[in-house]
Design a protein around this motif. Structure first.
Motif, PDB file in Angstrom:
ATOM      1  N   GLY A  64       0.818  -1.212   0.000  1.00  0.00           N
ATOM      2  CA  GLY A  64       0.000   0.000   0.000  1.00  0.00           C
ATOM      3  C   GLY A  64       0.849   1.258   0.000  1.00  0.00           C
ATOM      4  N   GLY A  72      -2.595  -0.165  -4.480  1.00  0.00           N
ATOM      5  CA  GLY A  72      -2.588  -1.006  -3.288  1.00  0.00           C
ATOM      6  C   GLY A  72      -3.911  -1.729  -3.120  1.00  0.00           C
ATOM      7  N   ALA A 112      -4.160  -1.407   3.148  1.00  0.00           N
ATOM      8  CA  ALA A 112      -3.284  -1.037   2.035  1.00  0.00           C
ATOM      9  C   ALA A 112      -3.779   0.239   1.367  1.00  0.00           C
TER      10      ALA A 112
END
Length: 194
Positions: A64, A72, A112
């Motif tokens: 992420g 992400g 993320a």
């Protein structure tokens, strides 16, 4: 514009330093999913808990931060969807959405996305801000994972916290410390190469 000036400009994540193309975008998403799946294979059972210690939480937060919120999200979405569909790349080579720990995978998807959005605001450039982003990301994982664990197992809240959160806090601190060193160091390395 030199890489050094690009590195300090807000709004960029590490992946943005690579030459842009559709192939890059696809490779980053697939690579992020694969990294998370590979990290999930580093799995250690926790006595009394249906949730193992794995490297996938670290990978999800790193993916992420390095890829940004959109990529992400797509990378962890691909990871979750492929694992739910039967690809054996969840912890310990498992697959499917019915396990007690699948909620943590869903939490990683959201985490993320969150840390990716924070990285676009520069949180991955300093040790303290990276630590804050990792703590928030971990909190999101637990905020989804623990209630899912409760629903999947019928455990009461106190027991779910005892087996699905508490045993993992030290490991999460170690993972955050690794990220605190790795992400700012990557930015410095990228700046020196410019």
């Amino acid at each position: 514009m030199s890489t050094a000036s690009v590195v300090t400009r807000p709004g960029l994540v590490l992946a943005d330093l690579l030459p842009a193309s559709r192939v890059r975008e696809a490779a980053l998403v697939v690579g992020g999913a694969a990294l998370t799946g590979l990290a999930a294979q580093m799995s250690v059972p926790v006595p009394g808990s249906p949730v193992p210690v794995t490297g996938q939480t670290f990978a999800a937060l790193l993916v992420g931060s390095a890829l940004g919120a959109r990529r992400g999200f797509l990378a962890l979405g691909l990871y979750a969807a492929a694992g739910a569909a039967g690809l054996p790349w969840f912890a310990g080579g498992t697959a499917g959405a019915s396990g007690a720990s699948f909620g943590y995978v869903l939490g990683m998807l959201l985490a993320a996305t969150l840390v990716g959005a924070l990285a676009r605001r520069g949180t991955d450039r300093s040790v303290l801000r990276t630590a804050g982003a990792m703590v928030l990301g971990s909190a999101v994982i637990y905020a989804v994972g623990v209630p899912y664990l409760m629903a999947a197992t019928g455990l009461p809240l106190g027991k779910a916290v005892a087996v699905g959160l508490t045993p993992f806090l030290i490991g999460d601190a170690v993972k955050a410390a690794l990220a605190m060193g790795a992400l700012p160091a990557a930015w410095k390395l990228a700046g020196r190469r410019g």
